[in-house]
Design a protein around this motif. Structure first.
Motif, PDB file in Angstrom:
ATOM      1  N   UNK A  21      76.361  -5.701  62.885  1.00  0.00           N
ATOM      2  CA  UNK A  21      76.498  -6.750  61.879  1.00  0.00           C
ATOM      3  C   UNK A  21      75.269  -6.833  60.986  1.00  0.00           C
ATOM      4  N   UNK A  22      74.302  -5.936  61.215  1.00  0.00           N
ATOM      5  CA  UNK A  22      73.069  -5.928  60.425  1.00  0.00           C
ATOM      6  C   UNK A  22      72.018  -6.905  60.930  1.00  0.00           C
ATOM      7  N   UNK A  23      72.241  -7.475  62.112  1.00  0.00           N
ATOM      8  CA  UNK A  23      71.305  -8.457  62.669  1.00  0.00           C
ATOM      9  C   UNK A  23      70.242  -7.771  63.531  1.00  0.00           C
ATOM     10  N   UNK A  24      68.996  -8.185  63.367  1.00  0.00           N
ATOM     11  CA  UNK A  24      67.866  -7.533  64.030  1.00  0.00           C
ATOM     12  C   UNK A  24      67.977  -7.590  65.559  1.00  0.00           C
ATOM     13  N   UNK A  25      67.717  -6.467  66.202  1.00  0.00           N
ATOM     14  CA  UNK A  25      67.689  -6.396  67.668  1.00  0.00           C
ATOM     15  C   UNK A  25      66.253  -6.190  68.150  1.00  0.00           C
ATOM     16  N   UNK A  26      65.504  -5.314  67.494  1.00  0.00           N
ATOM     17  CA  UNK A  26      64.113  -5.100  67.886  1.00  0.00           C
ATOM     18  C   UNK A  26      63.333  -4.561  66.693  1.00  0.00           C
TER      19      UNK A  26
END
Lengths: 132, 132, 132, 132
Positions: free
Chosen positions: D35-40
């Motif tokens: 979804x384009x959301x930051x993970x790391x």
């Protein structure tokens, strides 16, 4: 002043992840430098996505205000002195979970934690700070 | 995890439109995927324009917080734990009308409804979710 | 002036989806009213997410400029008359895929299509307009 | 579809850091979900601060466009088809350093790298992808 390094940030994040695992609450954990700029970040599996921004913003708020975000909660209530503060400086967070870290008496960075209750966020942020 | 499809979204919107017609309140109805990205949207004739954004934002908030937006109303009041939350993550909506939908225990999307009273918005959103 | 209705918008979207299916290119299709406000939207399965914004913005640009977005491509090149236009009015799109629709000589809405090549986007947008 | 996990993201970042160290160019490295959301995210000591945003935005652009950002460079030049694209969808990056990662034929996330030359950024991003 010696700057906060990526190694410092990762040690803080590792301690935060360990505490979050212990209390069984997946978290977003962000570490910023003394300019409020991101150094390292992790979103643990299952942690809510809104807290990507909230954790980072808590860390940034801690730098911009040079205090823990928990200290802003009372002062920004309706009728209190800093009512409306959260709308300034690009958007500040006024509840707990952001804490500055100091070295030799100087603020060199901050950690921000979000995804649990505010109490849980503060607990994990404190564990991260203790590892610094 | 199987993704929410356009067919899923249209079935939810059709059910929402039917319920909105039944209670005689034209609505904006938005369906987003598990990343909060819009899949389908309708504005019924006569529904207010502000609710284009509000309905979409309710759906997105449901994804980012992984909970119905109605659950945020108390926690974000003056003096409550998440006071100021609505200003984070690009702007969240903290009153009812956004509800996540799950499949096999995982959140795969959300619906957001706006233009009526909050109670009406929740009623229509619930009808949309029931059709999923 | 009779306004563009949701029924009008859905008829346009259905025609656009049909054409997109025929050319085998999943699309984002947005329809806005004469104020540039969204009336209906669909993202076909497999269409890229950037085009949620691009399709909606093409439709809105068509209203704000009262012309197809394809007509802006030359005028906004380096050295041309409207160089930099795309940064105004909240952000305009200056390549094809947005087309206004008229009724009795008045602009009553617009369609925006995005996710394929510009030529494909224009083809699908034209099919939507023809159904109006 | 199985989601990209924090473990996946950290393995990619570790490989990126290793390659950045080998070519002696400190980097910002971001990994996002589908979804384009930051993970790391990590910023290596000495990497420029502008690239915090650029690396994250490259990863997000890769998701929103479902392609490497390097593929956008030609298409967005003056006179080319997608001239002005970079201003849409909240701001896209149109030069190399962002690459999607796939599992079982589906895009599940992306990596974005920034701080060196574009060639260096692509080299490090490719090393991260190879570790996935």
């Amino acid at each position: 002043m010696s700057r906060l390094t990526l190694t410092d940030a990762q040690r803080m994040i590792d301690a935060g992840v360990k505490e979050a695992t212990r209390i069984d609450q997946p978290m977003n954990i962000a570490v910023v430098d003394d300019g409020g700029h991101l150094v390292a970040f992790v979103r643990m599996d299952g942690a809510i996505k809104a807290s990507i921004d909230i954790s980072t913003r808590k860390a940034r708020t801690s730098i911009l205000m040079d205090m823990p975000t928990a200290d802003l909660a009372q002062a920004t209530q309706p009728g209190a002195e800093l009512w409306g503060l959260e709308q300034t400086a690009g958007g500040l967070v006024t509840f707990g979970g952001g804490i500055p870290v100091t070295r030799d008496g100087e603020t060199v960075g901050a950690v921000g934690v979000s995804a649990g209750s505010v109490e849980q966020d503060v607990t994990v942020a404190s564990a991260a700070v203790a590892a610094f």
